[in-house]
Design a protein around this motif. Structure first.
Motif, PDB file in Angstrom:
ATOM      1  N   ARG A   1       1.368   3.084  -3.293  1.00  0.00           N
ATOM      2  CA  ARG A   1       0.206   3.837  -3.778  1.00  0.00           C
ATOM      3  C   ARG A   1      -0.002   5.113  -2.985  1.00  0.00           C
ATOM      4  O   ARG A   1      -0.261   6.172  -3.540  1.00  0.00           O
ATOM      5  CB  ARG A   1      -1.070   2.982  -3.639  1.00  0.00           C
ATOM      6  CG  ARG A   1      -1.271   2.005  -4.764  1.00  0.00           C
ATOM      7  CD  ARG A   1      -2.696   1.468  -4.724  1.00  0.00           C
ATOM      8  NE  ARG A   1      -2.856   0.470  -3.674  1.00  0.00           N
ATOM      9  CZ  ARG A   1      -2.804  -0.832  -3.871  1.00  0.00           C
ATOM     10  NH1 ARG A   1      -2.601  -1.314  -5.070  1.00  0.00           N
ATOM     11  NH2 ARG A   1      -2.962  -1.674  -2.870  1.00  0.00           N
ATOM     12  N   ALA A   2       0.075   5.000  -1.667  1.00  0.00           N
ATOM     13  CA  ALA A   2      -0.301   6.136  -0.809  1.00  0.00           C
ATOM     14  C   ALA A   2       0.875   7.045  -0.495  1.00  0.00           C
ATOM     15  O   ALA A   2       0.677   8.191  -0.110  1.00  0.00           O
ATOM     16  CB  ALA A   2      -0.908   5.612   0.500  1.00  0.00           C
TER      17      ALA A   2
ATOM     18  N   THR B   1      -4.895   2.885   4.978  1.00  0.00           N
ATOM     19  CA  THR B   1      -4.261   3.432   3.773  1.00  0.00           C
ATOM     20  C   THR B   1      -2.818   2.962   3.569  1.00  0.00           C
ATOM     21  O   THR B   1      -2.384   2.739   2.440  1.00  0.00           O
ATOM     22  CB  THR B   1      -4.267   4.978   3.857  1.00  0.00           C
ATOM     23  OG1 THR B   1      -5.528   5.387   4.389  1.00  0.00           O
ATOM     24  CG2 THR B   1      -4.042   5.603   2.504  1.00  0.00           C
TER      25      THR B   1
ATOM     26  N   TYR C   1      -7.506  11.555  -0.937  1.00  0.00           N
ATOM     27  CA  TYR C   1      -6.156  12.081  -1.141  1.00  0.00           C
ATOM     28  C   TYR C   1      -5.129  11.002  -1.442  1.00  0.00           C
ATOM     29  O   TYR C   1      -3.956  11.276  -1.569  1.00  0.00           O
ATOM     30  CB  TYR C   1      -5.716  12.913   0.069  1.00  0.00           C
ATOM     31  CG  TYR C   1      -6.628  14.081   0.255  1.00  0.00           C
ATOM     32  CD1 TYR C   1      -6.559  15.161  -0.626  1.00  0.00           C
ATOM     33  CD2 TYR C   1      -7.592  14.085   1.242  1.00  0.00           C
ATOM     34  CE1 TYR C   1      -7.427  16.229  -0.505  1.00  0.00           C
ATOM     35  CE2 TYR C   1      -8.466  15.160   1.367  1.00  0.00           C
ATOM     36  CZ  TYR C   1      -8.381  16.225   0.494  1.00  0.00           C
ATOM     37  OH  TYR C   1      -9.235  17.278   0.611  1.00  0.00           O
ATOM     38  N   ALA C   2      -5.536   9.750  -1.521  1.00  0.00           N
ATOM     39  CA  ALA C   2      -4.592   8.683  -1.830  1.00  0.00           C
ATOM     40  C   ALA C   2      -5.266   7.693  -2.767  1.00  0.00           C
ATOM     41  O   ALA C   2      -5.757   6.664  -2.353  1.00  0.00           O
ATOM     42  CB  ALA C   2      -4.138   7.978  -0.554  1.00  0.00           C
ATOM     43  N   PRO C   3      -5.321   8.029  -4.044  1.00  0.00           N
ATOM     44  CA  PRO C   3      -6.060   7.196  -4.995  1.00  0.00           C
ATOM     45  C   PRO C   3      -5.542   5.765  -4.985  1.00  0.00           C
ATOM     46  O   PRO C   3      -4.337   5.543  -4.945  1.00  0.00           O
ATOM     47  CB  PRO C   3      -5.759   7.859  -6.348  1.00  0.00           C
ATOM     48  CG  PRO C   3      -5.129   9.169  -6.055  1.00  0.00           C
ATOM     49  CD  PRO C   3      -4.584   9.123  -4.684  1.00  0.00           C
ATOM     50  N   GLY C   4      -6.463   4.815  -4.991  1.00  0.00           N
ATOM     51  CA  GLY C   4      -6.067   3.411  -5.032  1.00  0.00           C
ATOM     52  C   GLY C   4      -5.790   2.823  -3.668  1.00  0.00           C
ATOM     53  O   GLY C   4      -5.713   1.606  -3.513  1.00  0.00           O
ATOM     54  N   ALA C   5      -5.628   3.665  -2.679  1.00  0.00           N
ATOM     55  CA  ALA C   5      -5.360   3.147  -1.335  1.00  0.00           C
ATOM     56  C   ALA C   5      -6.664   2.674  -0.702  1.00  0.00           C
ATOM     57  O   ALA C   5      -7.742   3.132  -1.068  1.00  0.00           O
ATOM     58  CB  ALA C   5      -4.725   4.224  -0.477  1.00  0.00           C
ATOM     59  N   THR C   6      -6.560   1.773   0.247  1.00  0.00           N
ATOM     60  CA  THR C   6      -7.752   1.289   0.920  1.00  0.00           C
ATOM     61  C   THR C   6      -8.211   2.324   1.930  1.00  0.00           C
ATOM     62  O   THR C   6      -7.484   3.237   2.287  1.00  0.00           O
ATOM     63  CB  THR C   6      -7.486  -0.031   1.644  1.00  0.00           C
ATOM     64  OG1 THR C   6      -6.454   0.184   2.613  1.00  0.00           O
ATOM     65  CG2 THR C   6      -7.040  -1.097   0.673  1.00  0.00           C
TER      66      THR C   6
ATOM     67  N   PRO D   1      -3.148  15.379   5.163  1.00  0.00           N
ATOM     68  CA  PRO D   1      -2.487  15.028   3.896  1.00  0.00           C
ATOM     69  C   PRO D   1      -1.922  16.242   3.165  1.00  0.00           C
ATOM     70  O   PRO D   1      -1.061  16.093   2.307  1.00  0.00           O
ATOM     71  CB  PRO D   1      -3.602  14.373   3.084  1.00  0.00           C
ATOM     72  CG  PRO D   1      -4.870  14.866   3.682  1.00  0.00           C
ATOM     73  CD  PRO D   1      -4.580  15.094   5.133  1.00  0.00           C
TER      74      PRO D   1
ATOM     75  N   GLN E   1       0.798  -1.226   0.000  1.00  0.00           N
ATOM     76  CA  GLN E   1       0.000   0.000   0.000  1.00  0.00           C
ATOM     77  C   GLN E   1       0.831   1.278   0.000  1.00  0.00           C
ATOM     78  O   GLN E   1       0.389   2.299  -0.519  1.00  0.00           O
ATOM     79  CB  GLN E   1      -0.937  -0.019   1.203  1.00  0.00           C
ATOM     80  CG  GLN E   1      -1.861  -1.226   1.100  1.00  0.00           C
ATOM     81  CD  GLN E   1      -3.014  -1.170   2.061  1.00  0.00           C
ATOM     82  OE1 GLN E   1      -3.717  -0.179   2.125  1.00  0.00           O
ATOM     83  NE2 GLN E   1      -3.208  -2.236   2.802  1.00  0.00           N
TER      84      GLN E   1
ATOM     85  N   ARG F   1       3.742   8.470   5.012  1.00  0.00           N
ATOM     86  CA  ARG F   1       2.642   9.149   5.725  1.00  0.00           C
ATOM     87  C   ARG F   1       2.726  10.670   5.624  1.00  0.00           C
ATOM     88  O   ARG F   1       1.716  11.356   5.684  1.00  0.00           O
ATOM     89  CB  ARG F   1       2.566   8.727   7.197  1.00  0.00           C
ATOM     90  CG  ARG F   1       3.717   9.193   8.065  1.00  0.00           C
ATOM     91  CD  ARG F   1       3.520   8.770   9.527  1.00  0.00           C
ATOM     92  NE  ARG F   1       2.521   9.584  10.189  1.00  0.00           N
ATOM     93  CZ  ARG F   1       2.781  10.727  10.837  1.00  0.00           C
ATOM     94  NH1 ARG F   1       4.002  11.210  10.904  1.00  0.00           N
ATOM     95  NH2 ARG F   1       1.818  11.392  11.426  1.00  0.00           N
ATOM     96  N   LEU F   2       3.932  11.208   5.476  1.00  0.00           N
ATOM     97  CA  LEU F   2       4.057  12.667   5.399  1.00  0.00           C
ATOM     98  C   LEU F   2       4.147  13.178   3.961  1.00  0.00           C
ATOM     99  O   LEU F   2       4.439  14.352   3.741  1.00  0.00           O
ATOM    100  CB  LEU F   2       5.250  13.140   6.237  1.00  0.00           C
ATOM    101  CG  LEU F   2       5.022  13.019   7.754  1.00  0.00           C
ATOM    102  CD1 LEU F   2       6.247  13.460   8.524  1.00  0.00           C
ATOM    103  CD2 LEU F   2       3.780  13.815   8.196  1.00  0.00           C
ATOM    104  N   THR F   3       3.877  12.314   2.994  1.00  0.00           N
ATOM    105  CA  THR F   3       3.781  12.780   1.608  1.00  0.00           C
ATOM    106  C   THR F   3       2.703  13.859   1.535  1.00  0.00           C
ATOM    107  O   THR F   3       1.569  13.640   1.942  1.00  0.00           O
ATOM    108  CB  THR F   3       3.382  11.613   0.680  1.00  0.00           C
ATOM    109  OG1 THR F   3       4.386  10.609   0.771  1.00  0.00           O
ATOM    110  CG2 THR F   3       3.249  12.079  -0.767  1.00  0.00           C
ATOM    111  N   ARG F   4       3.075  15.020   1.021  1.00  0.00           N
ATOM    112  CA  ARG F   4       2.105  16.112   0.939  1.00  0.00           C
ATOM    113  C   ARG F   4       1.296  16.010  -0.351  1.00  0.00           C
ATOM    114  O   ARG F   4       1.852  15.830  -1.427  1.00  0.00           O
ATOM    115  CB  ARG F   4       2.828  17.462   0.941  1.00  0.00           C
ATOM    116  CG  ARG F   4       3.590  17.749   2.203  1.00  0.00           C
ATOM    117  CD  ARG F   4       2.645  18.139   3.339  1.00  0.00           C
ATOM    118  NE  ARG F   4       3.450  18.585   4.465  1.00  0.00           N
ATOM    119  CZ  ARG F   4       3.798  19.851   4.679  1.00  0.00           C
ATOM    120  NH1 ARG F   4       3.377  20.800   3.868  1.00  0.00           N
ATOM    121  NH2 ARG F   4       4.547  20.177   5.707  1.00  0.00           N
ATOM    122  N   HIS F   5      -0.009  16.131  -0.189  1.00  0.00           N
ATOM    123  CA  HIS F   5      -0.893  16.164  -1.355  1.00  0.00           C
ATOM    124  C   HIS F   5      -1.331  17.611  -1.567  1.00  0.00           C
ATOM    125  O   HIS F   5      -1.461  18.371  -0.603  1.00  0.00           O
ATOM    126  CB  HIS F   5      -2.094  15.252  -1.123  1.00  0.00           C
ATOM    127  CG  HIS F   5      -1.710  13.809  -0.990  1.00  0.00           C
ATOM    128  ND1 HIS F   5      -1.861  12.906  -2.011  1.00  0.00           N
ATOM    129  CD2 HIS F   5      -1.138  13.130   0.027  1.00  0.00           C
ATOM    130  CE1 HIS F   5      -1.411  11.727  -1.619  1.00  0.00           C
ATOM    131  NE2 HIS F   5      -0.973  11.826  -0.384  1.00  0.00           N
TER     132      HIS F   5
END
Lengths: 327, 327
Positions: A296-297, B213, B244-249, B151, A293, A300-304
């Motif tokens: 894909r995601a 996620t 904010y996390a496409p494809g993530a659960t 996020p 996962q 945790r601190l990836t900024r969107h």
């Protein structure tokens, strides 16, 4: 839950063996070598490169010698492989193996189903392999399947698990891996078993190996680490399946486990971004989505980015607020 | 890892609200009602039935009143719904709601992006809703988004989280839910935050809400429970996503969490087999695979049949063994 506080953990990769043997597509030899070479630079303690099983039994890994011969070995990384018998041991030694990984199940039904031998037959065969390894000065790790339960027998009594460990310890193997072969382990059971075996054989190098079949993989990793386990098997992308639970996920995913352990302050020695890139390469090789996962995601601190119209939203909200305060 | 030792935990279902609002297919009203009625018999403490948001904002839940009116209410189960504003509160009261669930984010950027208001505007609006609920004698739970990270903003300072909790506590709400809205929480962080807020406001009813996620959902549940949290949000099948996390659960899956907690000896009050059956019904409603794993793999002690030729394998192995012993 214990803080990691910089405690060193050692990560073993099994995707190229436990993973690839389950893939329907044959992964080309050059691609296997390139992946192992890439993984070798990412901080692993150990990489299970291949299996010296017969090509007939596991055609996916029929190129074991060539892969083992051609990989670029990084100092400090143990390049291990599964060695089922004397013939495999000879092939492994010719391939300059760094460790023998020998496997049997503590469940009679599982061992017969999977290896077509009684446990006594497996033990006798592995004892010969272990003797040869000692002669050659190659360390041996024993991976014991089904120590947390058997998909056909159900609960596996602790006494039996301990007895098999005692017998392998008497053969002076270097390490034992406690394998949750079909994802039956749960956290309190993991902690109890790990504590029991480590107290009984403190001199053995202990490894835990979990599958995420029922979603408990990462919780089980934490339970093992809390019990004092320092070595963990995992599989890039979470590949490697479990034939007794169709559709279920397999091994815990390296990048997901490493991400969690790093968040908690453990020192895994691993390059997480490198793992995420390697998972992307792996996805192209196996040609299907990976169960992991974090790729894909993101961390945790990836900024969107906020929505495209965020500035308008904020301006309108602030204007309303100003009006509310000074009507 | 603590043994459950029969400790009672209370399970809240959010699939029919947090889950359905993310589904592309409109779930027919009769199907929603049938599912809530089925879930009502499975042991939940609380079911978040729907949302009284405007039909324009969340068309998937435009039938909130009808669903709330027509469900069969089981004694002991709280039937709650999301109530965003005074208009929603009036609709909710007309629908004989058991609790108001009000939501805002502790992150300014997330609150603006998601609710199009500043946090102060949200708080002012929710304060009116809370006052109305008190007048009507309906309990209020506050779900605080992003308490484990945003996020868009990244880390969310603890001081800010505590300040928002203090302000809602001053309005005499009954409970607060700590929401890991986009799966940024990790176990040691969860334990620290849960302990801090519970020590500060021991009189509030605390709930934890995790998303899977990044694969840490079940580990986070255990961390919360170890910290003393007794109430947990989860979603049947793991439905309900994270934009904010496409494809993530999305949400942790009820059946996976309950399975783990039951294995560990906690008393969840839940009917696990009933949950697995309900997940199968849910899968038919949403018309896509569910992220949850226990419905595929079964309970950890689900027995699988040995291979069809097991008796032959065993007979051959035993014959070989006999020959080895008496050559």
């Amino acid at each position: 839950m214990k803080e990691g506080k910089g405690k060193r953990l050692f990560i073993n990769e099994v995707a190229t063996r436990d993973g690839f043997q389950m893939e329907s597509r044959f992964i080309p030899t050059d691609d296997k070598i390139a992946l192992v070479d890439r993984l070798g630079t990412l901080g692993y303690a150990k990489i299970e490169v291949t299996s010296f099983t017969s090509a007939k039994a596991i055609p996916a890994l029929r190129d074991g010698e060539e892969v083992m011969q051609r990989i670029v070995r990084q100092p400090g990384v143990v390049y291990t492989a599964l060695v089922p018998n004397l013939r495999g041991a000879e092939r492994a030694l010719e391939s300059r193996i760094g460790e023998f990984n020998v496997v049997m199940s503590v469940s009679e039904t599982h061992n017969l189903s999977n290896l077509r031998m009684t446990r006594e037959q497996s033990f006798a065969q592995l004892a010969e392999v272990i003797a040869l390894a000692r002669q050659a000065g190659v360390p041996v790790n024993v991976s014991l399947s089904c120590v947390f339960g058997c998909p056909m027998e159900g609960e596996v009594p602790l006494a039996g698990v301990l007895e098999w460990i005692d017998r392998f310890a008497a053969l002076q193997v270097q390490g034992v891996t406690l394998c949750d072969t079909t994802g039956m382990a749960f956290p309190t059971q993991v902690q109890a078993l790990c504590e029991a075996v480590m107290a009984r054989h403190p001199g053995l190098q202990w490894t835990a190996h979990f599958h995420n079949t029922r979603g408990m993989g990462l919780a089980n990793v934490l339970a093992a680490v809390e019990a004092g386990i320092e070595r963990l098997d995992m599989s890039l992308g979470g590949i490697g399946g479990c034939p007794y639970a169709p559709g279920a996920t397999g091994n815990v995913a390296t990048e997901d486990v490493v991400h969690m352990l790093q968040c908690m302050g453990y020192d895994t020695g691993m390059d997480l971004n490198g793992l995420i890139d390697a998972a992307s390469e792996l996805e192209a090789l196996v040609q299907h989505d990976l169960p992991s996962q974090v790729p894909r995601a993101g961390h945790r601190l990836t900024r969107h980015a906020p929505p495209a119209d965020f500035n308008d939203i904020a301006a309108r909200a602030h204007a309303r607020r100003a009006k509310e305060l000074n009507p």
